[in-house]
Design a protein around this motif. Structure first.
Motif, short mmCIF file in Angstrom:
data_model
loop_
_atom_site.label_atom_id
_atom_site.label_comp_id
_atom_site.label_asym_id
_atom_site.label_seq_id
_atom_site.Cartn_x
_atom_site.Cartn_y
_atom_site.Cartn_z
N HIS A 140 54.06 3.18 51.74
CA HIS A 140 54.26 3.85 53.52
C HIS A 140 55.07 3.43 54.35
N ASP A 141 54.90 1.92 54.17
CA ASP A 141 55.22 0.79 54.66
C ASP A 141 56.68 0.64 54.29
N ALA A 142 56.41 -0.04 53.27
CA ALA A 142 57.88 0.36 52.90
C ALA A 142 59.01 1.29 52.66
N ALA A 143 58.56 2.16 52.92
CA ALA A 143 59.43 3.65 53.03
C ALA A 143 59.99 4.56 54.65
N GLU A 144 58.83 3.58 55.00
CA GLU A 144 59.63 4.01 56.53
C GLU A 144 60.45 2.66 57.28
N LYS A 145 60.78 1.78 56.42
CA LYS A 145 61.65 0.75 56.30
C LYS A 145 62.90 1.40 56.65
N VAL A 146 63.31 2.68 54.99
CA VAL A 146 63.94 2.17 54.10
C VAL A 146 64.45 3.85 55.58
N ILE A 147 63.43 4.16 55.42
CA ILE A 147 63.90 5.46 55.90
C ILE A 147 65.10 5.36 57.52
N ALA A 148 64.30 4.06 58.73
CA ALA A 148 64.83 3.94 59.90
C ALA A 148 65.76 3.03 59.56
N GLU A 149 66.66 2.27 58.59
CA GLU A 149 67.28 2.17 57.93
C GLU A 149 68.62 2.88 57.92
N LYS A 150 67.96 3.87 56.97
CA LYS A 150 68.61 4.40 55.66
C LYS A 150 68.99 6.17 57.20
N TYR A 151 68.36 6.64 57.87
CA TYR A 151 68.05 7.63 58.19
C TYR A 151 68.03 7.68 60.11
N PRO A 152 68.53 7.38 60.13
CA PRO A 152 67.94 7.02 62.35
C PRO A 152 67.34 8.65 62.61
N ASN A 153 67.90 9.79 61.85
CA ASN A 153 68.21 11.30 62.43
C ASN A 153 66.59 11.94 61.88
N TRP A 154 65.92 11.21 60.88
CA TRP A 154 64.27 11.68 60.33
C TRP A 154 63.81 11.16 61.63
N GLU A 155 63.07 11.96 62.52
CA GLU A 155 61.77 12.16 63.14
C GLU A 155 60.39 11.76 62.78
N ASN A 156 59.68 11.06 62.60
CA ASN A 156 58.14 11.17 62.32
C ASN A 156 57.12 11.52 63.26
N VAL A 157 57.06 13.20 63.21
CA VAL A 157 55.91 13.35 63.85
C VAL A 157 54.52 13.70 63.89
N ALA A 158 54.30 13.01 62.89
CA ALA A 158 52.23 12.32 63.37
C ALA A 158 52.47 10.86 62.30
N PRO A 159 53.32 9.64 63.56
CA PRO A 159 53.06 8.72 63.13
C PRO A 159 52.14 7.94 62.31
N ASP A 160 51.12 8.49 62.56
CA ASP A 160 49.26 8.60 62.51
C ASP A 160 48.57 8.63 61.10
N ASN A 161 49.65 9.34 61.01
CA ASN A 161 49.20 9.90 59.89
C ASN A 161 48.21 10.92 59.52
N TYR A 162 48.52 11.67 57.99
CA TYR A 162 47.38 12.80 57.98
C TYR A 162 46.79 12.77 56.70
N TYR A 163 45.28 12.09 56.51
CA TYR A 163 44.67 11.55 55.65
C TYR A 163 43.28 12.50 55.20
N SER A 164 43.61 12.94 53.78
CA SER A 164 42.04 13.72 52.61
C SER A 164 41.33 12.91 52.45
N GLU A 165 41.28 11.94 51.65
CA GLU A 165 40.62 10.86 51.41
C GLU A 165 39.92 11.42 49.92
N GLN A 166 40.79 11.34 48.73
CA GLN A 166 40.52 11.40 47.76
C GLN A 166 40.11 12.89 47.07
#
Length: 369
Positions: free
Chosen positions: A194-220
């Motif tokens: 997640h963290d590595a992908a967020e870095k790529v998104i921030a650099e490559k796609y400033p037009n993308w907005e993470n609408v839930a920065p705390d994420n959704y979890y379903s505990e497997q």
């Protein structure tokens, strides 16, 4: 990667003193797919998933069991719980120690929760290997990883790009609203991707907005993955992309979309899961593409490394080990997956899988896991 995995045969009669299988609460789908005791000079490896009944872990066990039969030097006891809980894994590992297993290969549900019991296992003479999801570096000897955070993060962004295009969006030009849905906030591997992908998104796609920065979890949890998935879609009715870097969350999110009448044209849903877990959703037009790696290969390497260490072999960084039926693997520093040089400790290292695959309607039936 594209060869079909051969399903594991049902194992032969169980030896009475090991029938408990190191305390298993539930094995793969209720079937007896685990070996109970090593015979002669064979080593007994306890193979622990995060949770039973999940296609990712069941296919890893299928591949590992078939591999062990070919190699003939060790047997595997697949021992897991239907609940992804630290306490359950601690019980399984303690039972493995008590029952006299030679090694453990575990996918940890928590980054630190198993450290104490795994150090206890090592003190008792068991080899300790992690696979899929790791623990603290000095609590195990080898981690069999599907890829570095950078590799997996970039792969998730690639999957997202392809999914958005299939939904009629231009990833580079359109305003994209997205979020993450995966297992737990404490799972090291998924957090690192997640963290590595967020870095790529921030650099490559400033037009993308993470609408839930705390994420959704379903505990497997398969049922919770559906209910959480529905919550995502109802809370964000204009969301464009949901990234599920977890093999329970992705089919649950797809089922949630189907329950609410959403298709790939409404929202792009992608991430990591086995081909078989997602084929029906792809055929129904709920998802366009997703990815993973050869889970059977990962399970096989993890169990072999546990056997190799249990057989008295020592490994150091830079060693290259020839695994029968598979080929050569190299031991690399822990910092390759953690990014922290302080994690490079004596007697501990990482083995990477060689490749990953993206699945679509065009190739999903080429795989059987």
């Amino acid at each position: 990667m594209k060869k079909k995995l051969i399903s594991a045969l049902l194992c032969v009669a169980m030896v009475a003193t090991m029938v408990a299988g190191c305390g298993s609460k539930e094995t793969s789908g209720g079937s007896d797919s685990s070996a109970s005791a090593a015979s002669g000079d064979e080593k007994l490896i306890v193979f622990v998933p995060k949770v039973t009944g999940n296609s990712f872990f069941e296919s890893a066990n299928d591949g590992a069991q078939e591999f062990a039969k070919k190699v003939g030097k060790f047997t595997i006891n697949y021992d897991g719980s239907a609940t992804a809980a630290v306490a359950d894994q601690v019980t399984i590992i303690n039972n493995a120690i008590t029952q006299g297993a030679d090694g453990i290969a575990v996918s940890s549900v928590d980054a630190t929760g198993l450290d104490e019991v795994l150090k206890k296992a090592q003190d008792a003479g068991l080899s300790v290997v992690t696979w899929d999801s790791d623990v603290t570096a000095d609590a195990r000897q080898i981690m069999v990883s599907q890829g570095s955070p950078e590799i997996l993060g970039e792969f998730l962004v690639q999957l997202s790009e392809d999914a958005l295009k299939a939904s009629g969006k231009d990833p580079a030009k359109d305003d994209i609203k997205y979020c993450w849905h995966y297992s737990q906030a404490t799972v090291t591997d998924q957090n690192s991707w997640h963290d590595a992908a967020e870095k790529v998104i921030a650099e490559k796609y400033p037009n993308w907005e993470n609408v839930a920065p705390d994420n959704y979890y379903s505990e497997q949890d398969a049922e919770k993955a559906i209910s959480v998935g529905e919550s995502v879609l109802t809370a964000h009715d204009d969301i464009n992309l949901i990234i599920c870097n977890d093999s329970t969350a992705l089919p649950g999110q797809a089922q949630a979309a189907q329950n609410l009448g959403k298709t790939v044209k409404d929202v792009a849903i992608t991430g990591f899961a086995t081909p078989n877990a997602m084929k029906d959703y792809c055929t129904a037009g709920i998802v366009n593409n997703w990815g993973l790696w050869d889970t059977g290969l990962q399970g096989s390497i993890a169990c072999y490394m546990a056997y190799y260490l249990a057989d008295g072999n020592k490994v150091t960084i830079g060693d290259k080990i020839d695994i029968p039926e598979i080929g050569e693997v190299e031991i690399v520093n822990n910092s390759e997956i953690t990014g922290n040089d302080s994690d490079n400790v004596d007697g501990s290292g990482v083995v990477f899988l060689p490749e990953r695959a993206e699945f679509t309607a065009d190739n999903m039936n080429d795989y059987d896991f």
